[in-house]
Write a protein that holds these residues in place. Structure first.
Motif, PDB file in Angstrom:
ATOM      1  N   ALA A  96      -0.333  -4.475  13.575  1.00  0.00           N
ATOM      2  CA  ALA A  96      -0.486  -5.587  12.638  1.00  0.00           C
ATOM      3  C   ALA A  96      -0.439  -5.084  11.202  1.00  0.00           C
ATOM      4  CB  ALA A  96      -1.804  -6.314  12.895  1.00  0.00           C
ATOM      5  N   LEU A  97      -1.069  -3.947  10.972  1.00  0.00           N
ATOM      6  CA  LEU A  97      -1.022  -3.344   9.641  1.00  0.00           C
ATOM      7  C   LEU A  97       0.405  -2.982   9.261  1.00  0.00           C
ATOM      8  CD1 LEU A  97      -2.513  -2.216   7.160  1.00  0.00           C
ATOM      9  CD2 LEU A  97      -2.794  -0.065   8.415  1.00  0.00           C
ATOM     10  N   VAL A  98       1.175  -2.456  10.220  1.00  0.00           N
ATOM     11  CA  VAL A  98       2.579  -2.132   9.964  1.00  0.00           C
ATOM     12  C   VAL A  98       3.344  -3.393   9.575  1.00  0.00           C
ATOM     13  CG1 VAL A  98       4.729  -1.359  11.044  1.00  0.00           C
ATOM     14  CG2 VAL A  98       2.611  -0.114  11.473  1.00  0.00           C
ATOM     15  N   ALA A  99       3.179  -4.466  10.369  1.00  0.00           N
ATOM     16  CA  ALA A  99       3.886  -5.715  10.089  1.00  0.00           C
ATOM     17  C   ALA A  99       3.534  -6.247   8.709  1.00  0.00           C
ATOM     18  CB  ALA A  99       3.546  -6.754  11.159  1.00  0.00           C
ATOM     19  N   ARG A 100       2.240  -6.257   8.394  1.00  0.00           N
ATOM     20  CA  ARG A 100       1.795  -6.804   7.106  1.00  0.00           C
ATOM     21  C   ARG A 100       2.315  -5.979   5.938  1.00  0.00           C
ATOM     22  NH1 ARG A 100       0.898  -8.664   2.987  1.00  0.00           N
ATOM     23  NH2 ARG A 100      -0.860  -9.919   2.243  1.00  0.00           N
ATOM     24  N   GLN A 101       2.384  -4.658   6.099  1.00  0.00           N
ATOM     25  CA  GLN A 101       2.773  -3.805   4.989  1.00  0.00           C
ATOM     26  C   GLN A 101       4.279  -3.697   4.806  1.00  0.00           C
ATOM     27  OE1 GLN A 101       0.539  -0.123   5.409  1.00  0.00           O
ATOM     28  NE2 GLN A 101      -1.144  -0.996   4.238  1.00  0.00           N
ATOM     29  N   LEU A 102       5.042  -4.274   5.732  1.00  0.00           N
ATOM     30  CA  LEU A 102       6.492  -4.311   5.522  1.00  0.00           C
ATOM     31  C   LEU A 102       6.834  -5.083   4.251  1.00  0.00           C
ATOM     32  CD1 LEU A 102       7.902  -4.897   9.125  1.00  0.00           C
ATOM     33  CD2 LEU A 102       8.181  -2.850   7.710  1.00  0.00           C
TER      34      LEU A 102
END
Length: 279
Positions: A96-102
């Protein structure tokens, strides 16, 4: 503007591996890989999580949410928090952190509300999917949570690349829903190492054909999206069904009393999950 060539250009960028990850994102991906190892221990996971303060805060918040802490026994250390939520939920949080930080880099101020709304939509869908998986569709609740957290990953990447394609976010999003989401989403989910079962469910969600009553992960994801109180800002389209017709159909095929009872009983759980997912 003609948007399909822009979608194709961004998709080629993903397929060529030209995705620039921040330091925090690389740490989250490293955690994801470590959790996949059969000999991974809670101590190692806690050390990796501690290296990313934002993720660490969300792990503790999730462990103290009503979904994972129904008896109110508060925890404050990472080791106990990870033990409580389990590796599957920790993997979901890291991705989720990866998705948000894209879409967390240099963005025009006008795009910030778009990103914030997309994330609030994502969090609600993920929380609702977990509840619906347990109460209605009988699929793995943690898989449903993961699918919900990843289902808009292509949208975050689209926003992040929109500055290179002026006009891409103007007008309606019919082209995005028909072809753009799949063009970007398929290679992006592969590049992020999302398991096949989750990818299949998300692709099912892109097609938008909700089977009622829901019987699988894809239906669970679509139902959660239909019930989310926060709409995706990338769904401003004439293709979307009228809300009254949508809700009426869902209540007819699931049962108005049952659906209302489930949503009422789980309201606190959904709210606490959404708060825990507030990256």
């Amino acid at each position: 503007m003609e948007k399909l060539p822009a979608f194709q250009s961004i998709a080629r960028e993903i397929e060529a591996g030209r995705i620039e990850f921040s330091t925090d994102t690389r740490l989250a991906l490293r955690l994801r890989d470590a959790l996949a190892a059969p000999d991974c221990h809670v101590d190692l996971a806690a050390r990796l999580v501690a290296a990313e303060p934002l993720l660490a805060a969300r792990v503790v918040a999730l462990a103290n949410s009503l979904a994972y802490n129904p008896y109110g026994r508060e925890v404050s250390d990472l080791h106990t928090a990870i033990s409580r939520i389990g590796f599957a939920s920790l993997r979901s949080l890291s991705m989720a952190l990866v998705a948000r930080q894209l879409a967390s880099g240099e963005l025009a101020p006008a795009l910030r509300p778009l990103v914030d709304q997309l994330w609030r939509h994502t969090a609600h869908v993920a929380a609702l999917a977990r509840v619906l998986a347990r109460r209605i569709s009988a699929v793995d609740p943690e898989a449903a949570l993961f699918a919900g957290l990843m289902h808009e990953v292509a949208g975050f990447f689209l926003i992040a690349r929109s500055d290179r394609h002026p006009g891409l976010l103007e007008g309606d999003f019919d082209d995005w829903m028909i072809s753009g989401e799949a063009l970007l989403g398929r290679p992006l989910l592969l590049a992020l190492g999302v398991p096949e079962g989750i990818r299949v469910a998300i692709e099912y969600q892109w097609e938008g054909y909700l089977g009622l009553p829901p019987v699988g992960l894809g239906d669970t994801l679509l139902l959660a999206e239909a019930l989310s109180p926060v709409a995706s800002p990338l769904r401003r389209s004439s293709l979307a069904r009228p809300e009254s017709a949508r809700d009426g159909e869902i209540e007819l095929l699931i049962g108005e009393a049952l659906l209302s009872e489930i949503l009422a009983e789980s309201a606190g759980e959904v709210d606490s999950l959404c708060a825990a997912l507030a990256f």
